[in-house]
Design an enzyme around this catalytic site. Structure first.
Site, PDB file in Angstrom:
ATOM      1  N   TYR A  71     -19.909  28.021  46.759  1.00 53.94           N
ATOM      2  CA  TYR A  71     -19.095  26.968  46.154  1.00 53.94           C
ATOM      3  C   TYR A  71     -17.916  27.518  45.342  1.00 53.94           C
ATOM      4  CZ  TYR A  71     -22.705  23.438  47.168  1.00 53.94           C
ATOM      5  OH  TYR A  71     -23.584  22.580  47.775  1.00 53.94           O
ATOM      6  N   PHE A  94      -2.068   6.429  12.339  1.00 55.55           N
ATOM      7  CA  PHE A  94      -2.360   7.816  11.995  1.00 55.55           C
ATOM      8  C   PHE A  94      -3.662   8.332  12.617  1.00 55.55           C
ATOM      9  CE2 PHE A  94      -3.865   4.902   8.685  1.00 55.55           C
ATOM     10  CZ  PHE A  94      -5.233   5.064   8.865  1.00 55.55           C
ATOM     11  N   ARG A 142     -15.412  28.111  48.034  1.00 55.44           N
ATOM     12  CA  ARG A 142     -15.129  26.970  48.900  1.00 55.44           C
ATOM     13  C   ARG A 142     -14.619  25.748  48.124  1.00 55.44           C
ATOM     14  NH1 ARG A 142     -19.850  23.815  51.517  1.00 55.44           N
ATOM     15  NH2 ARG A 142     -20.990  25.656  50.804  1.00 55.44           N
ATOM     16  N   HIS A 194      -3.886  16.506  -2.050  1.00 58.86           N
ATOM     17  CA  HIS A 194      -4.340  16.570  -0.663  1.00 58.86           C
ATOM     18  C   HIS A 194      -4.226  17.978  -0.064  1.00 58.86           C
ATOM     19  CE1 HIS A 194      -4.329  12.248  -1.028  1.00 58.86           C
ATOM     20  NE2 HIS A 194      -4.827  12.116   0.192  1.00 58.86           N
ATOM     21  N   TYR A 230       0.817  -1.212   0.000  1.00 58.48           N
ATOM     22  CA  TYR A 230       0.000   0.000   0.000  1.00 58.48           C
ATOM     23  C   TYR A 230       0.852   1.264   0.000  1.00 58.48           C
ATOM     24  CZ  TYR A 230      -3.114   3.729   1.422  1.00 58.48           C
ATOM     25  OH  TYR A 230      -3.800   4.908   1.466  1.00 58.48           O
ATOM     26  N   GLU A 265     -12.108   5.212   4.356  1.00 54.17           N
ATOM     27  CA  GLU A 265     -11.810   5.862   5.631  1.00 54.17           C
ATOM     28  C   GLU A 265     -13.150   6.208   6.279  1.00 54.17           C
ATOM     29  OE1 GLU A 265      -9.199   8.974   4.339  1.00 54.17           O
ATOM     30  OE2 GLU A 265      -7.841   7.526   3.416  1.00 54.17           O
ATOM     31  N   ASN A 277       0.826  11.415   6.158  1.00 55.72           N
ATOM     32  CA  ASN A 277       0.167  10.584   7.156  1.00 55.72           C
ATOM     33  C   ASN A 277       0.752  10.900   8.523  1.00 55.72           C
ATOM     34  OD1 ASN A 277      -1.892   8.425   6.849  1.00 55.72           O
ATOM     35  ND2 ASN A 277      -0.705   7.981   5.007  1.00 55.72           N
TER      36      ASN A 277
END
Length: 496
Positions: A278, A326, A281, A82, A52, A410, A194
Site C-alpha cells: 500500500y 476573535f 500503490r 495580559h 464594552y 470566556e 483581540n
C-alpha cells in the site's frame, strides 16, 4: 504594491511583505476608513451608554463603568496585565507576520484605532523592529490575548525587541529611533490584543512549508518506487477518474510525471509481481488526502487573513457590537485536521523506508552488500519510526479541549494557538523523515543500474550524490542525515 485594508492578502503576499520583497502601504481610502471609525469611537467613549471595552472594564468586569479621564490608563493596563506569556520567544518571522496581519485587519476601518498607532506598527515592520513574543499562554479566545499583548507592549515603550540576536528593552530601541512611546486611547488596547494573529501566523508559515513538503513527498515516493522497482499502473488516469478527489487526481498525475520514461520502471512491466504494498500503490490516495486537508486550511486561512477579528466591532457612532469574531475555532479545527494530514506523510514514508531495507526484489538486505560486518541502513529507520510516533502523539486535537477562563465569561475557548504550534512541530519532523527516505531511495537506485530513471529522478539523485556519497561500508550516518535534512530545508530538490 499592497494596500492594507483594501487589497486581499494571500500566503505568498504576507511572506513577501515579511521578507521585504513586496511593499505594503496605506491608501487614502484606507486612511479615510480608519479616521472615520476613530471618530465613531470617540463619540461612543463620550456616551453615557455602556460600550464594552470603550467605557467599561473587560471580561467579567464589563459591568464596571470607566470615566473618560481613566480611558487611557484602562487601555495601558489592558496590555500590561495580559502580557503573561511564557516559554521561548517565537521566531522573528512569526512576530513580523503577526504585525502584518494585524495592520491589515485594523485598516478595514471597524476597529476604531488611530492612524498614528497603525503607522507606528508599520514602522516596526519596515525597520525589522520585532517584539519578543513568548510561545505559550494563548487559549485562542478572546483571540490570542497574551501573545498580542507582548507584541504591542513596545508601542508604549514596554516589553522588548529582538535586534539581531540581542534582546533589547523597547524603551531603548524607541529612543534610538527618535520615537516617543504611544499613549493608548479609548478602544485601542482592546483592538490590538483581540484577534487571531498568533494562530494565523502559524497557519501561514505552516501552509507554505506543507505546500513544499507535499510535493517533496511525491518525489520521495517516486524515488522509492524506482528503487523498489514498483509499478506505475496504480497512477493511471483511467483509475482516478473513477474516484476524482482533487488531491488524489493531482498526486496520480504527479507520480505519472515523476516516473515518465523510466527505463527502470518499464524493465519489469511484465514481471510476475501482481501488486505493490500500500505505501507504494496507494500514494495518490494517502498523499492526496493530505493535499485535500491542505487546501481546506488554505481556504480558511485566506478568509481569516482578510477578516476583522477584534472586539467590539464598531459599526456607527451609536453601535459597537460585542461578538465573537476573535474566536479561533475556525482555524483551530482545520489546523488540527491538517496536523493529522501532515503526520500521515511521515507514516507512509517510514513504511517505504522499511520496504527498501527488507532485501526483496533484487535489493540487498539493509541496502548493503556487506551485511553482517556492515549494518548498512538498518538504524536510520529507527529514527523515522521515532519521529512518526512523536508526530502521532502531537496529533491530539487541542481544539477538542476547552477550559473556561475569565471567571466564566470566556467559558469556551479554541486552544488554536496550541494547534498552530503543534502543526509546525509536526512539519519539522516530516522534513527529517522525508530526508531519510531520500537517502534510502538514493541508495536503492544504485542497485538498479544500468537501468536509467526518469529525468527528474536522475536529477534529484545527482543532487543527493553531490553531498552524500553511496554507502559502501559503514560510516557515521548522522552527518549524512543532517546533510539531507539541510537539503530539504533549503529546497534543493527539483519537484516538478
Amino acid at each position: 504594491m499592497f494596500a492594507y485594508g483594501i487589497d486581499k492578502l494571500t500566503v505568498d503576499k504576507v511572506l513577501a511583505i515579511a521578507n521585504g520583497s513586496f511593499k505594503a502601504t496605506l491608501t487614502e481610502q484606507a486612511i479615510k476608513s480608519i479616521n472615520d471609525c476613530r471618530e465613531k469611537v470617540e463619540t461612543l467613549a463620550n456616551s453615557t451608554k455602556p460600550m464594552y471595552g470603550i467605557n467599561t472594564g473587560f471580561g467579567p468586569l464589563c459591568d464596571v463603568k470607566i470615566s473618560l479621564e481613566e480611558t487611557s490608563l484602562l487601555q495601558k493596563n489592558l496590555l500590561i496585565t495580559h502580557a503573561v506569556g511564557v516559554g521561548e520567544p517565537i521566531a522573528k518571522e512569526l512576530s513580523k507576520i503577526m504585525m502584518i496581519c494585524k495592520v491589515h485587519a485594523l485598516s478595514h476601518g471597524f476597529s476604531g484605532i488611530r492612524l498614528h498607532v497603525i503607522e507606528r506598527i508599520m514602522y516596526f515592520i519596515e525597520n525589522d523592529l520585532l517584539p519578543i513574543v513568548p510561545e505559550q499562554g494563548s487559549v485562542g479566545a478572546s483571540g490570542d490575548l497574551a501573545p498580542l499583548a507582548h507584541l504591542f507592549l513596545p508601542l508604549m515603550g514596554e516589553g522588548e525587541f529582538r535586534i539581531g540576536e540581542d534582546i533589547v528593552p523597547a524603551k531603548a530601541v524607541l529612543k534610538s529611533h527618535n520615537l516617543k512611546p504611544i499613549e493608548l486611547q479609548a478602544k485601542e488596547g482592546l483592538a490590538l490584543i483581540n484577534g487571531t494573529q498568533f494562530i494565523l501566523a502559524h497557519a501561514i508559515v505552516g501552509l507554505k512549508k506543507m505546500e513544499y513538503l507535499l510535493d517533496l513527498a511525491d518525489v520521495c515516493g517516486a524515488m522509492s518506487i524506482e528503487g523498489y522497482q514498483g509499478s506505475s499502473a496504480p497512477f493511471r488516469d483511467e483509475l482516478h477518474k473513477l474516484r476524482p478527489f482533487r488531491g488524489t487526481v493531482e498526486v496520480a498525475e504527479r507520480m505519472t510525471m515523476l516516473l515518465y520514461k523510466s527505463q527502470n520502471v518499464d524493465s519489469h512491466e511484465n514481471c510476475e509481481r501482481v501488486q505493490d504494498p500500500y505505501s507504494m500503490r496507494c500514494i495518490p490516495q494517502v498523499h492526496g488526502a493530505s493535499r485535500n486537508a491542505y487546501y481546506h486550511l488554505l481556504k480558511l486561512t485566506k478568509i481569516e487573513m482578510n477578516s476583522v477579528t477584534d472586539n467590539p466591532i464598531v459599526l456607527s457612532e451609536t453601535e459597537a457590537i460585542s461578538g465573537g469574531n476573535f474566536h479561533g475555532q475556525p482555524l483551530a479545527m482545520a489546523l488540527d485536521y491538517c496536523s493529522i494530514a501532515a503526520a500521515e506523510l511521515g507514516n507512509i514514508s517510514d513504511r517505504r523506508c522499511y520496504l527498501l531495507i527488507e532485501g526483496k526484489f533484487g535489493l540487498p538486505r539493509l541496502l548493503t552488500t556487506g551485511g553482517g560486518l556492515n549494518s548498512g541502513f538498518m538504524i536510520p529507520q529507527y529514527t523515522t519510526a521515532a519521529l512518526v510516533t512523536e508526530n502521532k502523539s502531537l496529533c491530539f486535537p487541542p481544539s477538542a479541549d476547552s477550559i473556561p477562563t475569565s471567571l466564566g465569561q470566556e467559558d469556551h475557548v479554541s486552544m488554536g494557538s496550541i494547534s498552530g504550534r503543534k502543526f509546525n512541530q509536526i512539519l519539522g519532523n516530516i522534513e527529517k523523515v522525508l530526508a531519510i527516505e531520500l537517502m534510502y531511495s538514493a541508495q536503492a537506485l544504485e542497485f538498479r543500474r544500468p537501468n536509467t530513471f526518469s529525468d527528474i529522478i536522475e536529477e534529484n539523485h545527482k543532487i543527493i550524490r553531490k553531498q552524500v556519497p553511496k554507502l559502501e561500508n559503514d560510516r557515521i550516518l548522522k552527518n549524512d542525515i543532517n546533510t539531507m535534512i539541510e537539503l530539504v530545508k533549503i529546497k534543493a530538490f527539483n519537484l516538478r
